[in-house]
Design an enzyme around this catalytic site. Structure first.
Site, PDB file in Angstrom:
ATOM      1  N   ASP A   1      -6.586  -4.583   5.906  1.00  0.00           N
ATOM      2  CA  ASP A   1      -7.705  -3.998   5.176  1.00  0.00           C
ATOM      3  C   ASP A   1      -8.818  -5.049   5.002  1.00  0.00           C
ATOM      4  OD1 ASP A   1      -9.160  -2.209   3.759  1.00  0.00           O
ATOM      5  OD2 ASP A   1      -7.796  -2.032   2.070  1.00  0.00           O
TER       6      ASP A   1
ATOM      7  N   TYR B   1       0.806  -1.217   0.000  1.00  0.00           N
ATOM      8  CA  TYR B   1       0.000   0.000   0.000  1.00  0.00           C
ATOM      9  C   TYR B   1       0.842   1.272   0.000  1.00  0.00           C
ATOM     10  CZ  TYR B   1      -4.673  -1.949   0.728  1.00  0.00           C
ATOM     11  OH  TYR B   1      -5.869  -2.583   0.576  1.00  0.00           O
TER      12      TYR B   1
ATOM     13  N   LYS C   1       1.442 -13.699   5.782  1.00  0.00           N
ATOM     14  CA  LYS C   1       1.567 -14.733   4.737  1.00  0.00           C
ATOM     15  C   LYS C   1       3.045 -15.078   4.565  1.00  0.00           C
ATOM     16  CE  LYS C   1      -0.809 -16.319   1.873  1.00  0.00           C
ATOM     17  NZ  LYS C   1      -1.349 -17.691   1.806  1.00  0.00           N
TER      18      LYS C   1
ATOM     19  N   ASP D   1      -4.753 -16.579   5.361  1.00  0.00           N
ATOM     20  CA  ASP D   1      -5.925 -17.274   4.802  1.00  0.00           C
ATOM     21  C   ASP D   1      -6.583 -18.166   5.852  1.00  0.00           C
ATOM     22  OD1 ASP D   1      -3.531 -18.582   4.550  1.00  0.00           O
ATOM     23  OD2 ASP D   1      -4.021 -19.612   2.693  1.00  0.00           O
TER      24      ASP D   1
END
Ligand code: NAD
Length: 421
Positions: free
Chosen positions: A310, A150, A220, A286
Site C-alpha cells: 500500500d 489488512y 520487514k 524501509d
C-alpha cells in the site's frame, strides 16, 4: 454468446476475437471517464486489428447507480457476470455509509479471491515529477491482496473482545510484552506460506513472460520474523524449487559466498546474468523506500505484503507524478479472474464538470488489453498518451504543472487521444 467469453485452458487465458467485457461505469466521475476510455479502446482495437477483433461492453451495476436502480449496492448479477466473463473493468465506487457492505471493492476482491493487486509504475515524458530522474522508475508492484494486518481482524481497546484476547495472550501464550494492556487495541497479522507463494509465483512468472531483469521481495523480516520473514523464505523457496533453471537468487549467492568465498559467488552471479536468468533478491521495506529514491533503476518487479504494498504503490506513483493517473488491477492468475480499475475515488468535488482526468482508467484498460494478449492495441494507446503529454496536452490536473501545458476537458482530451492513435 458462449464463444464471446474468455476461459482458462491449461492455465492460460483464452480470448475470443469478439469478446464481451463486463464493466461498472462507476459513481461520480465514473460516468465521464468510462465512455471516454471505451471510445479510445474501441478505436485502438479497430486500428490494431482492422475488424478482426472487437470488444462488446456489457454494463453491470454496482455502487450508487446499482442502489438507485435495484436497491442493492452490489447485486448478485454483477458478481455473477464477473465470475462468468473472467475479466472486467470498473470505475470508482462510492463506499456505502452505515451498515451493509463495508467496501464494494473488498467484496469484489474477496468473492473472486483476487490475490494480486498489480500496480505498474512508469513515467510519461512531459509529466512533472518531484524527482530528478523519473525515467529511471519502471516497476511492477505485486501486492498481496488477501492477508496481512489488512485482513480486518482487530478489536478495539476497552471492549470485552480486546480484554478476552489479551487474557488469552497473557494466560495461555505467556505474553508479557504488551506495554499498556488495559488501553491496547489488538490486530492480527496472518501471513501464510500458500498465500505468499501464489503471489511470488505470479510475480516471477510475470517477470519471465515479459523479459524483466529482477524480482525483489520487500519485507520487514528483520523484525517480524515469522510473518514477513516467512514471506521472504517462502518466496525464495518458490524461486529455488519451481523456477530453479530460470532464476538466480540472492539466497544462493549468500550460500555460495559462505561456502566458497566471495569471488566464486560473484562469478556465479555473472554467469547467471550472462545466461539471462531472472535475479530474485530481497530488501527490507524501509531500506527499499530509500533505495527507490536513490537507485530506482535497480528494481523491476516487486513482490510484497499487503501493508508494505500500500505504501510502496503510492510513493512510487508520486515519484512519476502519476498519483492521479496510476492504473491498477486485482487478479487471480489461477482462475484467470481479473478486475481492472481506476485507482482514484469518485471525486465528487469535480464530477459533472468535464475536467476529470481519465488516464487512471485508461491505463487500466491498457493493462487489461495486455492481460488479454492484445498488446498491439495497448501499445497504440500508450504511444498516443506519450505524444499528448510530450506536447503538454493533458487534463487540467496535469497540464497546470507542465511548462507548456494546454489544459483540455475530459471529452476533448479523449478525442485528442483518438486522433493521436
Ligand atoms: P478521490 O480520489 O475521489 O478524490 C481526492 C482528490 O483527488 C479530489 O480533490 C479529486 O477531485 C481529485 N481527483 C481524484 N481523481 C481525479 C482524476 N481522475 N482527475 C482529477 N482529479 C482527481 O478521493 P476521496 O475524495 O477521498 O473519495 C471520494 C469517494 O470515492 C468516497 O466515497 C470514497 O470511498 C470513494 N473511493 C473509491 C475508490 C474506488 O472505488 N477504488 C477509491 C478511493 C475512494
Amino acid at each position: 454468446m458462449s464463444n464471446s467469453k474468455m476461459y482458462m485452458e491449461d492455465g492460460k487465458l483464452m480470448v475470443p476475437d469478439n469478446v464481451v467485457i463486463p464493466f461498472i461505469e462507476g459513481d461520480g466521475v465514473g460516468a465521464e471517464i468510462t465512455p471516454v476510455c471505451q471510445k479510445i479502446v474501441n478505436s485502438a482495437v479497430e486500428l490494431a486489428y482492422v475488424g478482426k477483433r472487437s470488444i462488446e461492453w456489457k454494463e453491470v451495476l454496482a455502487g450508487g447507480k446499482a442502489f438507485e436502480k435495484t436497491g442493492e449496492w452490489l447485486p448478485q448479477a454483477t458478481l455473477d457476470a464477473f465470475k462468468e466473463y473472467l475479466v472486467g473493468i470498473k470505475g470508482p465506487l462510492t463506499t456505502p455509509v452505515g451498515g451493509g457492505i463495508r467496501s464494494l471493492n473488498v467484496a469484489l476482491r474477496q468473492t473472486l479471491d483476487l490475490y494480486v493487486c498489480l500496480r505498474p509504475v512508469r513515467w510519461f515524458k512531459g509529466v512533472v515529477s518531484p524527482v530528478k530522474e523519473p525515467h529511471k522508475v519502471n516497476m511492477y508492484i505485486f501486492r498481496e491482496n488477501t492477508e496481512d494486518i489488512y485482513a480486518g481482524i482487530e478489536w478495539e481497546q476497552g471492549t470485552p473482545e480486546a480484554q478476552k484476547f489479551y487474557k488469552f495472550l497473557h494466560d495461555e501464550m505467556g505474553v508479557t510484552k504488551v506495554r499498556f494492556p488495559e488501553t491496547s487495541s489488538f490486530g492480527v497479522k496472518p501471513v501464510s506460506k500458500e498465500g505468499t507463494q501464489r503471489l511470488v509465483r505470479a510475480a516471477i512468472q510475470f517477470a519471465l513472460d515479459n523479459g524483466l531483469p529482477s524480482v525483489t521481495l520487500v519485507h520487514k523480516g528483520n523484525i517480524m520474523k515469522f510473518t514477513e520473514g516467512g514471506f521472504k523464505r517462502w518466496g525464495y523457496e518458490v524461486a529455488e524449487t519451481e523456477f530453479k533453471d530460470r532464476t538466480f537468487t540472492m539466497n544462493e549467492y549468500e550460500r555460495l559466498k559462505k561456502d566458497l568465498g566471495e569471488e566464486s559467488a560473484k562469478a556465479a552471479v555473472a554467469k547467471a546474468l550472462n545466461e539471462g536468468k531472472l535475479v530474485v533478491k530481497d530488501c527490507i521495506a524501509d531500506a527499499f523506500l530509500q533505495n527507490t529514491l536513490l537507485l530506482p533503476e535497480e528494481y523491476s518487479v516487486i513482490a510484497t505484503l499487503n501493508l508494505n504494498g500500500d505504501y510502496i504503490s503510492d510513493q512510487l506513483a508520486a515519484m512519476v507524478g502519476g498519483i492521479g493517473i496510476a492504473p491498477g488491477a486485482n487478479i487471480n492468475y489461477k482462475t484467470g479472474h481479473a478486475i481492472f480499475e481506476a485507482t482514484h475515488g469518485t471525486a465528487p468535488n469535480i464530477a459533472g464538470q468535464d475536467v476529470v482526468n481519465p488516464c487512471s482508467l485508461l491505463l487500466s484498460s491498457v493493462m487489461m488489453l495486455e492481460y488479454m494478449g492484445w498488446k498491439e492495441a495497448a501499445q497504440l494507446i500508450v504511444n498516443a498518451l506519450e505524444k499528448a503529454f510530450s506536447n503538454g496536452e493533458a487534463t487540467a490536473d496535469l497540464a497546470r504543472f507542465m511548462p507548456k501545458g494546454n489544459a483540455l476537458g475530459t471529452k476533448d482530451f479523449g478525442q485528442r487521444i483518438v486522433e493521436l492513435l
